[in-house]
Design a protein around this motif. Structure first.
Motif, PDB file in Angstrom:
ATOM      1  N   ASP A 471       0.821  -1.219   0.000  1.00 34.53           N
ATOM      2  CA  ASP A 471       0.000   0.000   0.000  1.00 34.53           C
ATOM      3  C   ASP A 471       0.854   1.268   0.000  1.00 34.53           C
ATOM      4  O   ASP A 471       0.344   2.372  -0.187  1.00 34.53           O
ATOM      5  CB  ASP A 471      -0.953   0.007   1.202  1.00 34.53           C
ATOM      6  N   GLY A 472       2.144   1.121   0.269  1.00 33.91           N
ATOM      7  CA  GLY A 472       3.014   2.293   0.252  1.00 33.91           C
ATOM      8  C   GLY A 472       2.945   3.131   1.509  1.00 33.91           C
ATOM      9  O   GLY A 472       3.560   4.194   1.588  1.00 33.91           O
ATOM     10  N   GLY A 473       2.202   2.677   2.499  1.00 34.87           N
ATOM     11  CA  GLY A 473       2.194   3.374   3.786  1.00 34.87           C
ATOM     12  C   GLY A 473       3.383   2.898   4.610  1.00 34.87           C
ATOM     13  O   GLY A 473       3.798   1.744   4.513  1.00 34.87           O
ATOM     14  N   ILE A 474       3.940   3.780   5.405  1.00 36.07           N
ATOM     15  CA  ILE A 474       5.128   3.414   6.177  1.00 36.07           C
ATOM     16  C   ILE A 474       4.747   3.372   7.657  1.00 36.07           C
ATOM     17  O   ILE A 474       4.410   4.398   8.251  1.00 36.07           O
ATOM     18  CB  ILE A 474       6.259   4.432   5.944  1.00 36.07           C
ATOM     19  N   ALA A 475       4.774   2.174   8.217  1.00 33.83           N
ATOM     20  CA  ALA A 475       4.458   2.050   9.642  1.00 33.83           C
ATOM     21  C   ALA A 475       5.745   2.192  10.438  1.00 33.83           C
ATOM     22  O   ALA A 475       6.756   1.578  10.107  1.00 33.83           O
ATOM     23  CB  ALA A 475       3.810   0.697   9.921  1.00 33.83           C
ATOM     24  N   VAL A 476       5.707   3.034  11.468  1.00 29.35           N
ATOM     25  CA  VAL A 476       6.894   3.282  12.285  1.00 29.35           C
ATOM     26  C   VAL A 476       6.626   2.784  13.696  1.00 29.35           C
ATOM     27  O   VAL A 476       5.623   3.149  14.319  1.00 29.35           O
ATOM     28  CB  VAL A 476       7.218   4.789  12.348  1.00 29.35           C
ATOM     29  N   HIS A 477       7.528   1.946  14.192  1.00 23.84           N
ATOM     30  CA  HIS A 477       7.405   1.435  15.554  1.00 23.84           C
ATOM     31  C   HIS A 477       8.577   1.924  16.386  1.00 23.84           C
ATOM     32  O   HIS A 477       9.725   1.793  15.974  1.00 23.84           O
ATOM     33  CB  HIS A 477       7.423  -0.095  15.554  1.00 23.84           C
ATOM     34  N   SER A 478       8.254   2.455  17.554  1.00 23.82           N
ATOM     35  CA  SER A 478       9.313   2.900  18.464  1.00 23.82           C
ATOM     36  C   SER A 478       8.703   3.051  19.840  1.00 23.82           C
ATOM     37  O   SER A 478       7.524   3.369  19.971  1.00 23.82           O
ATOM     38  CB  SER A 478       9.863   4.243  17.984  1.00 23.82           C
ATOM     39  N   MET A 479       9.500   2.848  20.868  1.00 25.23           N
ATOM     40  CA  MET A 479       8.966   3.006  22.217  1.00 25.23           C
ATOM     41  C   MET A 479       9.300   4.387  22.790  1.00 25.23           C
ATOM     42  O   MET A 479       9.118   4.619  23.972  1.00 25.23           O
ATOM     43  CB  MET A 479       9.483   1.891  23.123  1.00 25.23           C
ATOM     44  N   GLN A 480       9.831   5.292  21.977  1.00 26.78           N
ATOM     45  CA  GLN A 480       9.952   6.676  22.453  1.00 26.78           C
ATOM     46  C   GLN A 480       8.546   7.097  22.847  1.00 26.78           C
ATOM     47  O   GLN A 480       7.589   6.698  22.204  1.00 26.78           O
ATOM     48  CB  GLN A 480      10.531   7.578  21.376  1.00 26.78           C
ATOM     49  N   ALA A 481       8.425   7.835  23.889  1.00 24.13           N
ATOM     50  CA  ALA A 481       7.090   8.084  24.410  1.00 24.13           C
ATOM     51  C   ALA A 481       6.711   9.542  24.213  1.00 24.13           C
ATOM     52  O   ALA A 481       7.183  10.414  24.933  1.00 24.13           O
ATOM     53  CB  ALA A 481       7.047   7.706  25.885  1.00 24.13           C
ATOM     54  N   ASP A 482       5.864   9.803  23.235  1.00 21.86           N
ATOM     55  CA  ASP A 482       5.400  11.176  23.025  1.00 21.86           C
ATOM     56  C   ASP A 482       4.423  11.529  24.140  1.00 21.86           C
ATOM     57  O   ASP A 482       3.393  10.873  24.319  1.00 21.86           O
ATOM     58  CB  ASP A 482       4.710  11.299  21.661  1.00 21.86           C
ATOM     59  N   ILE A 483       4.777  12.538  24.916  1.00 20.91           N
ATOM     60  CA  ILE A 483       3.877  12.971  25.994  1.00 20.91           C
ATOM     61  C   ILE A 483       3.420  14.397  25.712  1.00 20.91           C
ATOM     62  O   ILE A 483       3.016  15.122  26.608  1.00 20.91           O
ATOM     63  CB  ILE A 483       4.568  12.870  27.371  1.00 20.91           C
ATOM     64  N   GLY A 484       3.533  14.785  24.443  1.00 22.14           N
ATOM     65  CA  GLY A 484       3.103  16.123  24.056  1.00 22.14           C
ATOM     66  C   GLY A 484       4.226  16.932  23.441  1.00 22.14           C
ATOM     67  O   GLY A 484       3.983  17.982  22.848  1.00 22.14           O
ATOM     68  N   GLN A 485       5.466  16.449  23.565  1.00 22.83           N
ATOM     69  CA  GLN A 485       6.590  17.252  23.074  1.00 22.83           C
ATOM     70  C   GLN A 485       6.697  17.220  21.557  1.00 22.83           C
ATOM     71  O   GLN A 485       7.454  17.983  20.975  1.00 22.83           O
ATOM     72  CB  GLN A 485       7.903  16.815  23.733  1.00 22.83           C
ATOM     73  N   GLY A 486       5.958  16.287  20.917  1.00 21.85           N
ATOM     74  CA  GLY A 486       5.973  16.267  19.460  1.00 21.85           C
ATOM     75  C   GLY A 486       6.941  15.262  18.879  1.00 21.85           C
ATOM     76  O   GLY A 486       7.322  15.366  17.713  1.00 21.85           O
ATOM     77  N   SER A 487       7.315  14.249  19.662  1.00 21.99           N
ATOM     78  CA  SER A 487       8.305  13.294  19.140  1.00 21.99           C
ATOM     79  C   SER A 487       7.712  12.384  18.074  1.00 21.99           C
ATOM     80  O   SER A 487       8.428  11.944  17.182  1.00 21.99           O
ATOM     81  CB  SER A 487       8.938  12.489  20.273  1.00 21.99           C
ATOM     82  N   ASN A 488       6.413  12.098  18.119  1.00 20.60           N
ATOM     83  CA  ASN A 488       5.817  11.314  17.024  1.00 20.60           C
ATOM     84  C   ASN A 488       5.938  12.075  15.715  1.00 20.60           C
ATOM     85  O   ASN A 488       6.227  11.506  14.661  1.00 20.60           O
ATOM     86  CB  ASN A 488       4.324  11.047  17.292  1.00 20.60           C
ATOM     87  N   THR A 489       5.684  13.374  15.786  1.00 19.24           N
ATOM     88  CA  THR A 489       5.755  14.201  14.584  1.00 19.24           C
ATOM     89  C   THR A 489       7.176  14.246  14.049  1.00 19.24           C
ATOM     90  O   THR A 489       7.409  14.136  12.843  1.00 19.24           O
ATOM     91  CB  THR A 489       5.252  15.624  14.914  1.00 19.24           C
ATOM     92  N   LEU A 490       8.130  14.384  14.962  1.00 18.79           N
ATOM     93  CA  LEU A 490       9.525  14.433  14.526  1.00 18.79           C
ATOM     94  C   LEU A 490       9.940  13.100  13.908  1.00 18.79           C
ATOM     95  O   LEU A 490      10.623  13.067  12.873  1.00 18.79           O
ATOM     96  CB  LEU A 490      10.431  14.774  15.716  1.00 18.79           C
ATOM     97  N   LEU A 491       9.509  12.013  14.523  1.00 18.92           N
ATOM     98  CA  LEU A 491       9.820  10.676  13.999  1.00 18.92           C
ATOM     99  C   LEU A 491       9.283  10.547  12.571  1.00 18.92           C
ATOM    100  O   LEU A 491       9.993  10.130  11.652  1.00 18.92           O
ATOM    101  CB  LEU A 491       9.184   9.653  14.941  1.00 18.92           C
ATOM    102  N   ALA A 492       8.028  10.931  12.385  1.00 18.24           N
ATOM    103  CA  ALA A 492       7.426  10.843  11.050  1.00 18.24           C
ATOM    104  C   ALA A 492       8.165  11.746  10.069  1.00 18.24           C
ATOM    105  O   ALA A 492       8.434  11.363   8.917  1.00 18.24           O
ATOM    106  CB  ALA A 492       5.953  11.232  11.119  1.00 18.24           C
TER     107      ALA A 492
END
Ligand code: FES
Ligand code: FES
Lengths: 774, 146
Positions: A471-492
């Protein structure tokens, strides 16, 4: 290894709205309390009303007999001690043998609804022998009749003592041209995140336990659950939903999390444990109430010769991060200046109060306040500008501190220059009318603790997995814990940047220990640096596979290809290329779905002496803030209309997030100055509510002008360093020094409440000191 | 509302109706995370009993966005007016009520309206920015709104 994408970056360095933002603004983001499992029970805690007491007997028979009660727990059932640091396991899920503060958990209940659970708690009878209370850490420095913990040093309540000396401090003082001494006193402050502590746990017939929790370090929770409950880690699944703020307060594995899981095991039913606000205050783990004492020696030009520092730190009932705190309160005095001789004695003392722990800019905030106030005094005494004093002492890039911290990138001098110029300092300092003033405060902080808390087994600090299917979607797995600082966004954004794709292709998966590779989580401002490097390396690995696939399709060697926006093309002739999806499909032909993995591990840093690792980091952030204040000298009230915040986080990767961290840090740091304080009468916390514990209001927030002046860090991902904690530190002394410029009074006790301002003004008048003509 | 429940409106929404967008932050009326609109007025849902609201109209965060995001939600997103997002539903509800009664609020009016909505993450500056921007959008007839 393949190099990264070329500058200018397509996404990084811009303003990237949070990827989960649409869910958050519509109320659709899922937090732990939003989880409702079929047949879910309510968990409730009975907390000790005694600060220090021996438990003689707990009678739970009536509570157990109440219809609708499915389990009642006391400490003996799960007595295995735990704690966030492996060397100081002194907590238990529920009190065993004695209670150590008002709020210690004595018993727990799982029942069909809240009312039944509350009734059951009321039926539990606890027989105790009250013991002497020790709310004051000073008392606990010497021998006490009933030490709070058996592990206290030699019959005292001292949990940890650190003594360090580098160079010859006495000789430096003997030849000093100027010396000052500042004794700082700091109330405890707490995180006051808006989402209360909450956990849901469910044991299922397949022998597994699933735990959803508002945690910033899912991995340590996972380990602790395994140790205390006696289940192997692979039978426990820890999930971190969205977290409503943490600031360090959700980084220890906390007793209620373990109790909730234990109740789920006992009942075989899902259990939710939602703490009310008072319980959140009692759980605390906030910044330590502290007293420190600093002497600084300089030569005639204001070059720092030595610091002689000591601290007594009020730890509350448990160790928590306390051993680290005790080191940090000393060693985090070591930047951003060169200090050639340094002596430190720090003692952290157990008291019969709610436990202190790690709070944003852990261990670096109070000591920095004292240092910066001392330097402000020195500048005045020597007769040079406070900026001049700082720049004369700035640590240069690629240097080593006397306690062997390795400094690589620093743009501290650029921070000073920017703050001075933009604030209009030269036209304001000592020149604003009486009652108005400007002040400078500086700071530095670790960009990730170089040492992981657990060393065995040896593993990377951060790992990121990527998966692309047809499907061309990229799934990202990580145990960094976004608690509001925006780390999910940075990871993506990092993944999208390296692969050349649109952000919406990248789906960052929720932290789930069954599928997320271990990352040590959100503490010590480690995520951007460590997860960022791991993500970059995983994405480069995946990119190599895509280039291979495209190379077969195009009949060109992979080395001649590069990624462009949603495409792979020949660098020398961009007209020859394939789409991202075509490259994915070609790369999948042999293997099916593509996956890639990247990790980041720190290399050993620091000296050979005891405690040498404390405060080592792969990089450091730097700050110079100017605050402007306006004091009402009749009421003692003051305002901070404006702050100029010059910060070196290397290259800011998401400006929206970095600026948000700085503004939020100013808010939180300002709170500790303006009035936040955990107030006690004896051992009793007097203000456990958001009404009585006052965080700054919108009216109290200054305008914050942010000046990002960092240069690329050589080891940071795309040149970045931390921006999560360092931005808090400088605001506190900046305001205090501005108050001095405004009214000629020094403040060495936080918070600086209006009555303290009035008292200081009275004192100044009594001393007959005039200031700016008043 | 048809509820006869003794429990708070907040519990009724979250537990009985499964409308979890409205948040429990303190249960004591101090944080604003539980804000909803009752007949257009901002109400702390933890502080009222569900049965007191029989026959009145209650709008929660779930009821604000019809097609796509409202101008306020869009502005919050773009200005980065949240981090953890836990205060956000209450803030958005508060801002919605404000812009419904004042098309062009001054900064002081925005601050006053948001006082009592605690945000521990972002220091309020960007929330002000978002409300101002949403007012602009609405005035220009762009974006759906209160
Ligand atoms: S939950 Fe209602 S005001 Fe905090
Ligand atoms: S965004 Fe976290 S409390 Fe406001």
């Amino acid at each position: 290894m393949a190099s990264g994408p070329e500058e200018p970056y397509r996404l990084l360095g811009g303003r990237i709205p949070y990827v989960e933002g649409p869910l958050k603004v519509t109320g659709r983001a899922e937090y732990t309390d939003d989880i409702q499992r079929p047949g879910q029970l309510v968990g409730r805690l009975l907390r000790s009303p005694w600060a220090h007491a021996r438990l003689r007997a707990i009678d739970t028979r009536a509570a157990r007999a109440l219809p609708g009660v499915l389990a009642v727990l006391t400490g003996e059932r799960y007595p295995v001690p735990f704690g966030v640091l492996p060397i100081t396991h002194d907590e238990t899920a529920l009190a065993v043998g004695k209670t150590r503060y008002q709020g210690d958990i004595v018993a727990a209940v799982a029942a069909v609804d809240e009312l039944t659970a509350e009734r059951a708690l009321a039926l539990i009878k606890v027989d105790v022998e009250p013991l002497e209370e020790y709310p004051d850490p000073q008392t606990g420095l010497g021998k006490v009749a009933e030490p709070i913990h058996a592990r206290g040093l030699a019959g005292t309540n001292v949990q940890k003592e650190v003594v360090q000396q580098f160079g010859d401090v006495d000789a430096a003082f003997a030849r000093a041209a100027h010396t000052v001494r500042v004794r700082g006193t700091f109330s405890g402050v707490t995180h006051a995140f808006t989402e209360p502590l909450v956990t849901v746990a469910e044991a299922t017939p397949d022998g597994r336990l699933t735990v959803w929790s508002a945690t910033q370090v899912p991995h340590y929770l996972h380990r602790t659950l395994s140790e205390v409950l006696g289940l192997p880690m692979h039978r426990i699944r820890v999930i971190k939903p969205e977290v409503g703020g943490g600031f360090g307060g959700k980084s220890d594995p906390l007793p209620h999390e373990i109790v909730c899981a234990a109740l789920a095991l006992e009942t075989g039913r899902p259990v939710k444990m939602l703490l009310d606000r008072e319980d959140v205050f009692l759980t605390n783990h906030g910044r330590h109430p502290t007293q420190n004492d600093l002497r600084v020696a300089t030569d005639a030009e204001g070059k720092i010769l030595a610091y002689d520092l000591s601290a007594v730190i009020d730890g509350g009932a448990w160790s928590s991060f306390g051993t680290v705190t005790t080191y940090y309160n000393g060693v985090l005095a070591m930047g951003p200046y060169r200090v050639p001789n340094f002596r430190y004695r720090g003692r952290r003392v157990y008291t019969t109060k709610p436990p202190s722990g790690a709070m944003r800019a852990h261990g670096g905030t109070n000591v920095r306040y004292t240092v910066e106030v001392a330097l402000d005094r020195l500048a005045e005494e020597i007769g040079i500008d406070p900026f001049e004093l700082r720049s004369r002492n700035a640590l240069p890039p690629h240097s080593t501190t006397v306690n062997e911290f390795r400094i690589t990138s620093t743009s501290f001098v650029a921070c000073l220059d920017a703050a001075r110029a933009k604030s209009g300092w030269d036209g304001k300092f000592r020149q604003l009318p009486y009652g108005r003033g400007v002040g400078l405060g500086c700071g530095f902080y670790i960009s990730g603790s170089n040492s992981p808390i657990h060393f065995t087994p040896k593993m990377p600090q951060s790992t990121v997995h990527l998966k692309v299917d047809m499907d061309g979607g990229i799934a990202v797995h990580s145990m960094q814990a976004d608690i509001g600082q925006g780390s999910n966004t940075l990871l993506a954004a990092i993944v999208a940047e390296v692969l050349g794709v649109d952000l919406e292709r990248v789906h960052v998966q929720r932290v789930d220990s069954d599928v997320s590779p271990v990352d040590l989580g959100s503490y010590s401002s480690r995520v951007t640096f460590m997860m960022g490097n791991a993500a970059r390396s995983a994405a480069l690995d995946l990119r190599a596979k895509l280039l291979e696939g495209a190379s077969r399709l195009l009949g060109l060697p992979a080395e001649e290809l590069r990624v462009a926006h949603e495409r792979v093309e020949r660098a020398a002739d961009p007209s020859r290329g394939v789409s991202f999806l075509e490259a994915v499909h070609a790369a999948m032909e042999e293997t099916g779905a593509l996956s890639a993995s990247g990790s980041f591990q720190t290399k050993p840093l620091g000296g050979k002496f005891k405690g040498a690792r404390a405060g080592t980091a792969p990089a450091y952030s730097f700050a110079a803030y100017v605050a402007e204040v306006e004091v009402d000298t009749d009421t003692g009230e003051y305002r901070v209309p404006k702050v100029w915040a010059a910060f070196d986080c290397g290259r800011p990767l998401n400006r929206l997030a970095v600026e948000g961290q700085i503004e939020g840090s100013v808010h939180m740091g300002l709170g500790q100055v303006l009035g936040e304080s955990m107030n006690y009468r004896g051992s009793r916390l007097l203000n456990p509510s958001l009404l009585e514990y006052k965080i700054p209001t919108p009216q109290q927030m200054p305008e914050v002008e942010i000046l990002l002046v960092g240069e690329d860090d050589p080891a940071g991902p795309f040149g970045a360093k931390e921006a999560g904690e360092g931005p808090l530190i400088a605001i506190l002394p900046a305001v205090a020094n501005a108050l001095h410029d405004a009214i000629g009074c020094r403040f060495t006790e936080l918070p600086i409440t209006p009555d303290r301002v009035l008292r200081a003004l009275d004192q100044r008048t009594k001393e007959g000191r005039r200031w700016k003509g008043n | 509302m048809r509820s006869t429940a003794e429990r708070s409106l907040l519990d009724c929404l979250r537990i009985e109706l499964g409308l979890t967008g409205t948040k429990y932050g303190c249960g004591e009326g101090d944080c604003g995370a539980c804000s909803v609109l009752v007949d257009g007025q901002v109400v702390r849902s933890c502080q009222v009993r569900a049965r007191e609201l029989r026959g009145r109209s209650v709008v929660t965060i779930e009821g604000l966005a019809r097609d796509g995001l409202t101008a306020i939600q869009q502005a919050f997103l773009e200005a980065g007016s949240f981090q953890c997002g836990f205060c956000t539903p209450g803030m958005v509800v508060g801002a919605t009520a404000l812009l419904a009664r004042t098309r062009r609020p001054s900064d002081d009016e925005i601050r006053a309206a948001l006082d009592g909505h605690l945000c521990r993450c972002c220091g309020y500056g960007r929330i002000l920015t978002a409300v101002r921007r949403a007012a602009d959008l609405l005035e220009q007839g762009r974006g759906s709104g209160p």
